[in-house]
Design a protein around this motif. Structure first.
Motif, mmCIF file in Angstrom:
data_model
loop_
_atom_site.group_PDB
_atom_site.id
_atom_site.type_symbol
_atom_site.label_atom_id
_atom_site.label_comp_id
_atom_site.label_asym_id
_atom_site.label_seq_id
_atom_site.Cartn_x
_atom_site.Cartn_y
_atom_site.Cartn_z
ATOM 1 N N GLU A 154 -37.083 41.456 50.342
ATOM 2 C CA GLU A 154 -36.201 41.637 51.714
ATOM 3 C C GLU A 154 -35.332 40.766 52.066
ATOM 4 O O GLU A 154 -34.350 41.307 51.853
ATOM 5 N N MET A 155 -36.327 39.974 52.259
ATOM 6 C CA MET A 155 -36.041 38.433 53.727
ATOM 7 C C MET A 155 -34.789 38.011 52.635
ATOM 8 O O MET A 155 -33.982 37.442 52.636
ATOM 9 N N GLY A 156 -35.016 38.062 50.657
ATOM 10 C CA GLY A 156 -34.563 37.226 50.330
ATOM 11 C C GLY A 156 -33.708 37.364 49.598
ATOM 12 O O GLY A 156 -32.889 37.028 49.465
ATOM 13 N N HIS A 163 -26.598 29.540 49.058
ATOM 14 C CA HIS A 163 -27.976 28.192 49.545
ATOM 15 C C HIS A 163 -28.714 28.816 48.153
ATOM 16 O O HIS A 163 -29.245 29.974 48.385
ATOM 17 N N LEU A 164 -29.827 27.871 48.161
ATOM 18 C CA LEU A 164 -30.968 27.872 47.338
ATOM 19 C C LEU A 164 -32.288 28.197 48.739
ATOM 20 O O LEU A 164 -32.070 27.971 49.562
ATOM 21 N N VAL A 165 -32.646 29.498 47.515
ATOM 22 C CA VAL A 165 -33.715 29.817 48.934
ATOM 23 C C VAL A 165 -35.268 29.733 48.355
ATOM 24 O O VAL A 165 -35.418 29.571 47.463
ATOM 25 N N GLY A 166 -36.075 29.238 49.263
ATOM 26 C CA GLY A 166 -37.812 29.197 48.670
ATOM 27 C C GLY A 166 -37.952 30.066 49.560
ATOM 28 O O GLY A 166 -37.909 30.639 50.878
ATOM 29 N N ILE A 167 -39.743 30.349 49.900
ATOM 30 C CA ILE A 167 -40.598 30.887 51.077
ATOM 31 C C ILE A 167 -41.118 29.925 51.625
ATOM 32 O O ILE A 167 -41.253 29.986 52.819
ATOM 33 N N LEU A 175 -41.827 34.590 41.627
ATOM 34 C CA LEU A 175 -40.947 34.712 41.175
ATOM 35 C C LEU A 175 -40.101 36.579 40.790
ATOM 36 O O LEU A 175 -39.254 36.381 40.004
ATOM 37 N N ASN A 176 -39.977 36.607 42.637
ATOM 38 C CA ASN A 176 -38.899 37.297 42.387
ATOM 39 C C ASN A 176 -38.015 36.780 42.743
ATOM 40 O O ASN A 176 -37.263 35.541 42.239
ATOM 41 N N LYS A 177 -36.538 37.241 42.124
ATOM 42 C CA LYS A 177 -35.198 36.406 41.410
ATOM 43 C C LYS A 177 -34.558 36.112 42.789
ATOM 44 O O LYS A 177 -33.387 35.241 42.570
ATOM 45 N N ALA A 178 -34.823 36.556 44.218
ATOM 46 C CA ALA A 178 -34.216 36.413 45.102
ATOM 47 C C ALA A 178 -34.265 34.666 45.343
ATOM 48 O O ALA A 178 -34.053 33.581 46.541
ATOM 49 N N ILE A 179 -35.649 34.210 44.755
ATOM 50 C CA ILE A 179 -35.779 33.108 44.939
ATOM 51 C C ILE A 179 -35.700 31.863 43.718
ATOM 52 O O ILE A 179 -36.204 32.643 43.108
ATOM 53 N N ASP A 180 -35.314 30.586 44.967
ATOM 54 C CA ASP A 180 -34.596 29.867 43.587
ATOM 55 C C ASP A 180 -36.478 28.784 43.485
ATOM 56 O O ASP A 180 -35.662 28.125 42.260
ATOM 57 N N PHE A 181 -36.884 28.486 43.699
ATOM 58 C CA PHE A 181 -37.431 27.733 44.227
ATOM 59 C C PHE A 181 -38.511 27.392 44.338
ATOM 60 O O PHE A 181 -38.965 28.454 46.182
ATOM 61 N N ALA A 182 -39.781 27.480 44.265
ATOM 62 C CA ALA A 182 -41.426 27.690 44.168
ATOM 63 C C ALA A 182 -42.061 26.794 45.270
ATOM 64 O O ALA A 182 -41.570 25.313 45.090
#
Length: 200
Positions: free
Chosen positions: A6-8, A18-22, A54-61
């Motif tokens: 949801e947030m990603g 912008h790149l998104v990470g958790i 693995l979520n597609k909204a997440i760009d880097f781990a």
């Protein structure tokens, strides 16, 4: 998992540039049952490194590593072995499963450990060790993107000190280590970009 999705997606709907990470520690969960034993104390922490990233909204781990805090009472050799395995496992999963860059988002060595005190020399040795692992993994491909030490502070921020603080003006040896690593990673990135351009 649902929160990440949801947030990603929400952040991406606002700004796709912008790149998104958790920003999580990297603990393994149900998607990797054979790797839960790699978690500190072999515990399950309620998060799942592979599934969440693995979520597609997440760009880097991202991962964190604090061997002293996570493995209290263990020997330095055991902690360093854990450090190396933790970083190698996540690098392999980021490369082979996630196919995304990996950032060691937090790491450090407190100068006020449990029932013991560490010196700046101890902290510098740990920093150098982590940076060496990061650089060697980065040399194997673009997956390992770098590391962020916890935590660089300015003079006058004493109220925020937590034992991990690094004030560069007061720690010239640490400043030198960070500068050298930054230069090495920048040079490696330049060579990687040149190689990629010449391959097409």
């Amino acid at each position: 998992m649902r929160w990440v999705e949801e947030m990603g997606s929400y952040v991406k709907s606002i700004d796709k540039q912008h790149l998104v990470g958790i920003g999580m520690e990297g603990f393994y969960g149900d998607s990797s049952p054979n790797k839960i034993k790699a978690n500190p104390g072999s515990f399950k922490f309620g998060t799942d490194f592979v599934t969440n990233n693995l979520n597609k909204a997440i760009d880097f781990a991202t991962i964190h590593v604090y061997p002293d805090a996570w493995l209290p009472g263990k020997s330095e050799a055991t902690r360093m072995a854990f450090l190396e395995e933790w970083m190698a496992l996540h690098w392999m999963d980021s490369k082979n499963i996630l196919k995304k860059p990996l950032i060691l988002e937090e790491f450090g060595k407190s100068i006020r450990g449990q029932n013991q005190t560490f010196s700046v020399r101890d902290s510098d040795a740990f920093l150098s060790k982590v940076y060496s692992i990061i650089y060697n993994l980065a040399r194997k491909g673009a997956t390992m993107a770098g590391g962020l030490v916890w935590q660089v502070m300015a003079e006058g921020m004493e109220s925020y000190y937590d034992g991990y603080e690094i004030v560069l003006s007061q720690n010239p040896s640490t400043n030198t280590i960070i500068t050298k690593q930054s230069n090495k990673m920048a040079a490696l990135n330049t060579r990687t970009q040149h190689h990629l351009r010449s391959s097409y």
